[in-house]
Design a protein around this motif. Structure first.
Motif, short mmCIF file in Angstrom:
data_model
loop_
_atom_site.label_atom_id
_atom_site.label_comp_id
_atom_site.label_asym_id
_atom_site.label_seq_id
_atom_site.Cartn_x
_atom_site.Cartn_y
_atom_site.Cartn_z
N THR A 178 80.65 10.03 22.13
CA THR A 178 80.10 9.86 23.50
C THR A 178 78.65 9.21 23.27
OG1 THR A 178 80.75 12.05 24.12
CG2 THR A 178 79.26 11.25 25.62
N ILE A 179 78.05 9.47 22.17
CA ILE A 179 76.71 8.71 21.89
C ILE A 179 77.01 7.39 21.59
CG2 ILE A 179 74.85 8.50 20.34
CD1 ILE A 179 75.03 11.72 19.85
N GLY A 180 77.98 7.04 20.92
CA GLY A 180 78.49 5.55 20.81
C GLY A 180 78.81 4.79 21.88
N LYS A 181 79.61 5.40 22.91
CA LYS A 181 79.72 4.71 24.31
C LYS A 181 78.51 4.56 24.72
CE LYS A 181 84.35 6.49 25.35
NZ LYS A 181 84.84 7.55 26.17
N GLN A 182 77.55 5.48 24.89
CA GLN A 182 76.42 5.33 25.48
C GLN A 182 75.80 4.28 25.23
OE1 GLN A 182 74.99 9.40 25.67
NE2 GLN A 182 75.90 9.95 27.71
N MET A 183 75.36 4.25 23.88
CA MET A 183 74.59 3.29 22.95
C MET A 183 75.10 1.79 23.26
SD MET A 183 72.21 4.27 21.12
CE MET A 183 71.91 3.25 19.59
N ASN A 184 76.49 1.72 23.23
CA ASN A 184 76.93 0.39 23.50
C ASN A 184 76.72 -0.03 24.97
OD1 ASN A 184 78.08 -0.03 21.21
ND2 ASN A 184 80.27 0.79 21.84
N GLU A 185 76.69 0.93 25.98
CA GLU A 185 76.27 0.73 27.39
C GLU A 185 74.87 0.23 27.33
OE1 GLU A 185 77.20 3.27 31.36
OE2 GLU A 185 78.77 3.05 29.93
N LEU A 186 74.21 1.11 26.54
CA LEU A 186 72.60 0.67 26.87
C LEU A 186 72.21 -0.65 26.14
CD1 LEU A 186 70.89 4.20 25.78
CD2 LEU A 186 70.81 2.63 27.81
N GLN A 187 73.00 -0.92 25.04
CA GLN A 187 72.88 -2.15 24.51
C GLN A 187 73.20 -3.54 25.57
OE1 GLN A 187 74.65 -1.93 20.83
NE2 GLN A 187 72.91 -1.00 19.76
N LEU A 188 74.33 -3.24 25.97
CA LEU A 188 74.84 -4.11 27.22
C LEU A 188 73.75 -4.44 27.98
CD1 LEU A 188 77.42 -5.75 27.69
CD2 LEU A 188 78.07 -4.04 29.43
N ARG A 189 73.43 -3.16 28.78
CA ARG A 189 72.31 -3.27 29.60
C ARG A 189 71.00 -3.97 29.11
NH1 ARG A 189 73.68 1.22 33.34
NH2 ARG A 189 75.80 0.45 33.87
N GLN A 190 70.56 -3.66 27.91
CA GLN A 190 69.53 -4.30 27.38
C GLN A 190 69.71 -5.86 27.46
OE1 GLN A 190 66.42 -2.70 26.59
NE2 GLN A 190 65.55 -4.84 26.17
N ARG A 191 70.83 -6.42 26.86
CA ARG A 191 70.98 -7.59 26.72
C ARG A 191 70.94 -8.24 28.02
NH1 ARG A 191 74.52 -6.20 22.21
NH2 ARG A 191 76.39 -6.24 23.70
N PHE A 193 69.50 -7.40 30.83
CA PHE A 193 67.94 -7.29 31.18
C PHE A 193 67.23 -8.38 30.35
CE2 PHE A 193 63.86 -5.88 30.81
CZ PHE A 193 63.29 -5.55 32.20
N THR A 194 67.41 -8.54 29.29
CA THR A 194 66.59 -9.58 28.51
C THR A 194 67.14 -10.93 28.92
OG1 THR A 194 66.79 -8.37 26.74
CG2 THR A 194 66.08 -10.45 26.08
N ALA A 195 68.72 -11.19 29.11
CA ALA A 195 69.04 -12.55 29.52
C ALA A 195 68.39 -12.76 30.89
CB ALA A 195 70.40 -12.48 29.73
N ILE A 196 68.20 -11.76 31.89
CA ILE A 196 67.58 -11.99 33.03
C ILE A 196 66.38 -12.72 32.96
CG2 ILE A 196 67.17 -11.08 35.35
CD1 ILE A 196 69.82 -9.43 35.03
N THR A 197 65.40 -11.57 32.18
CA THR A 197 64.13 -11.99 32.33
C THR A 197 63.69 -13.29 31.43
OG1 THR A 197 63.86 -10.45 30.24
CG2 THR A 197 63.41 -9.44 32.69
N GLU A 198 64.57 -13.57 30.27
CA GLU A 198 64.28 -14.76 29.49
C GLU A 198 64.47 -15.92 30.29
OE1 GLU A 198 62.51 -15.24 26.99
OE2 GLU A 198 61.99 -13.18 26.84
N ASN A 199 65.56 -15.90 31.19
CA ASN A 199 65.72 -16.95 32.05
C ASN A 199 64.97 -17.23 33.33
OD1 ASN A 199 67.93 -18.48 30.62
ND2 ASN A 199 69.10 -16.62 30.80
N MET A 200 64.02 -16.34 33.52
CA MET A 200 63.29 -16.31 34.74
C MET A 200 62.32 -17.35 34.51
SD MET A 200 62.75 -12.29 35.69
CE MET A 200 61.30 -12.30 36.27
N ARG A 201 61.80 -18.17 35.29
CA ARG A 201 60.71 -19.04 35.21
C ARG A 201 59.40 -18.40 35.43
NH1 ARG A 201 60.48 -22.83 39.47
NH2 ARG A 201 58.57 -23.75 38.49
N GLU A 202 59.72 -17.10 36.05
CA GLU A 202 58.27 -16.21 36.24
C GLU A 202 57.95 -15.72 34.96
OE1 GLU A 202 60.95 -16.32 38.51
OE2 GLU A 202 59.82 -17.50 40.13
N GLY A 203 56.75 -15.47 34.72
CA GLY A 203 56.38 -14.59 33.69
C GLY A 203 56.71 -12.97 34.08
N PHE A 204 57.23 -12.16 33.08
CA PHE A 204 57.58 -10.95 33.36
C PHE A 204 56.94 -9.82 32.27
CE2 PHE A 204 60.27 -7.12 32.59
CZ PHE A 204 60.23 -6.41 33.70
#
Ligand code: ADP
Length: 560
Positions: free
Chosen positions: A208-221, A223-234
């Protein structure tokens, strides 16, 4: 765990020691009592027999183990093995004596608190009515315990040491396989079958923890992809100003140094105003400010992040508004310039009209005043027309429907014919030539652009000069295009001015521009008209020798 096992072992050992000691002392005590009475009874029987046979002389050769007392029926002590009989008081009334006189024998015990001793008495009624009493003493239970305390402590110490060693070894034996368990992949231990359900549960939880970690990492990636591609600073901070997340654009405003998650925002080398804005957001309010860093304008928006009714942090957005700010500045400058440009003709018109109206003008000069009013109102009209044209170009309000195929040679010919009187007035020779080329565009706008170029050629040439317009094929971005070239042999434009003459209200020859009715907007209109049609404008010039303006436009094939 080792400590716990040790503690429990010690507790059990001490409890067992104490319990067995108490039991031991209790049994011993009771055994001693029974044994003492039996012994006293046997001894009394032997003495009674001796007395019966020998009489009182028996005591002369007598050496008893226990105390022996011979008492007359009235309680007088006849003999005592421990003290001279005449010194002892009457024993009448003593429990064992009275009872023996009545029943033939008696046994009793008495406890001395001062001596911590217990005395056992056995009394036997002899023939002749005398009583024989035999007694012995025994240490009391506390006294016995005190007596045995030292050996007991030795035994206890030995037991505790043994217990410690064994417990330690046992604990090691128990914990060693448990310590070797890999929590990421717990395999059942054959020596602990009772732990199998626990391992099953651990494995399930790991999955269960492994599944949740994978999901969290996916979300984190994500989130990072969205914020890093933003022209605006965040930037996201927690309520203690720790950086939780930031993107690359934000670093431009925050000093350029990387901000690791968890570090303090105060580590950033940025303007105090940003810290103040974040403080305001953390106090629950919205904050907004405009910052200029290295010629870039940033709009900073800071908002509180609320979770469960409490401010948990702040989110800050940095937007690059340089273009917007520049546009705004140009717009302000343009408005100020337009007002300024309008003021002069309006002052001339109103002044002249006022003088005529108040009869201050000589009737012979009225014609001259009228001409001046006419000229200035023409200048005003030209200025208003140019401002309106530029506003429409700025707002892109020339609809694409207004684009039609335009015969550029015909348009140039028409313009030249219209401006020929002006050229003639300055003794300037105006000619045109070229090919029959078409573009798709707004005819009125194109005519105004060409007209502005030709008019400038005439106005900035000395009398007797020449202005030539050619329509020919050229190249633009590797594609064939139309080039309208307007050349003059006039005053020319310096290199530094060449870059600026397309700006609004920029004039190199202010007096000549104004004298000849220039608005300072002619070339700005040409540039915008060229861009509007997907073309460009270029100038080549030699100061004092003349200039050539080239207006390039996309070529419209004739069969269209
Ligand atoms: P204006 O109405 O003042 O002529 P323009 O925008 O048409 O304004 O031109 C801007 C400035 O560029 C002019 O004031 C003038 O100094 C310079 N200029 C334009 N055309 C020429 C030219 N053919 N020769 C020399 N200078 C020119």
């Amino acid at each position: 765990m080792t400590g716990k096992i040790l503690r429990i072992s010690y507790l059990v050992a001490i409890s067992a020691l104490l319990a067995s000691a108490l039991l031991f002392f209790g049994v011993m005590y009771r055994d001693y009592e029974d044994g003492a009475f039996a012994r006293l009874r046997a001894e009394a029987a032997a003495i009674a027999q001796g007395l019966g046979a020998v009489g009182s002389d028996y005591f002369d050769s007598f050496a008893p183990d226990d105390r022996v007392t011979w008492i007359a029926a009235n309680g007088t002590v006849l003999y005592d093995s421990a003290a001279p009989a005449q010194l002892l008081e009457s024993h009448a009334g003593r429990e064992e004596i009275d009872q023996a006189l009545q029943t033939g024998e008696a046994q009793t015990s008495r406890y001395s608190k001062t001596l911590l001793q217990r005395t056992f008495y056995y009394a036997k009624l002899l023939e002749g009515g005398t009583v024989l009493r035999v007694s012995c003493t025994q240490n009391s239970l506390p006294a016995m315990i005190l007596m045995l305390l030292t050996p007991f402590l030795w035994v206890a110490t030995l037991v505790l040491i043994l217990c410690g060693v064994l417990s330690y070894r046992l604990a090691r034996q128990i914990t060693k396989p448990l310590n070797a368990i890999n929590p990421d992949n717990p395999a059942p231990l054959p020596s602990y079958p009772e732990l199998t359900p626990l391992f099953d549960k651990l494995r399930e939880q790991n999955r269960t923890i492994g599944k949740q970690m994978n999901e969290l990492q996916l979300r984190q990636r994500e989130f990072t992809a969205i914020t890093e591609n933003m022209r605006e600073g965040f930037l996201l901070v927690d309520c203690k100003m720790h950086v939780l997340s930031s993107n690359h654009s934000a670093l431009e405003v925050l000093g350029g140094r990387e901000l690791k998650p968890g570090c303090l925002l105060y580590d950033a080398e940025c303007s105090q105003e940003i810290f103040d804005a974040v403080d305001t957001a953390l106090s629950g309010s919205h904050a907004e400010l405009l910052l200029t860093i290295d010629e870039t304008s940033w709009q900073v928006l800071a908002n509180p992040v609320v979770a469960s009714g409490q401010v948990a942090g702040a989110v800050v957005l940095f937007m690059d508004v340089t273009e917007r700010e520049q546009r705004e500045r140009l717009r302000r400058e343009f408005s100020a310039n337009v007002s300024h440009e309008m003021k002069t003709p309006l002052q001339v018109i109103s002044g002249s009209a006022e003088m005529i109206a108040s009869g201050l003008v000589d009737p012979d000069d009225i014609g001259e005043f009228g001409r001046r009013i006419y000229l200035e109102s023409q200048r005003l009209r030209a200025l208003i027309n140019d401002v309106l044209t530029l506003s429409r170009l700025d707002e892109s309000s020339f609809a694409s429907a207004e684009r039609v195929p335009v015969d550029m040679l015909e348009l140039v010919q028409r313009t030249c014919e219209r401006l020929r009187p002006l050229a003639r007035g300055h003794g300037i020779e105006l000619g045109f030539s070229g090919a029959d080329l078409h573009t798709l565009g707004n005819e009125a706008l194109l005519e105004q652009a060409v007209s502005n170029l030709v008019e400038n050629g005439i106005r900035y040439s000395d009398d007797g000069g020449t202005v030539n317009v050619r329509v020919e094929i050229d190249e633009m971005s590797g594609e064939p295009c139309i080039a309208v070239r307007v050349s003059d042999d006039g005053i020319g434009i310096s290199e530094q001015d060449r870059e600026k003459i397309f700006e609004r209200f920029y004039r190199t020859e202010k007096s000549r521009s104004k004298e000849t009715g220039g608005t300072g907007l002619g070339l700005a209109i040409v540039k915008h008209a060229a861009l509007y049609h997907g073309g460009d404008i270029e100038v080549e010039s030699v100061l004092g020798a003349g200039s050539t303006f080239t207006l390039r436009l996309p070529l419209e094939p004739l069969d269209c």
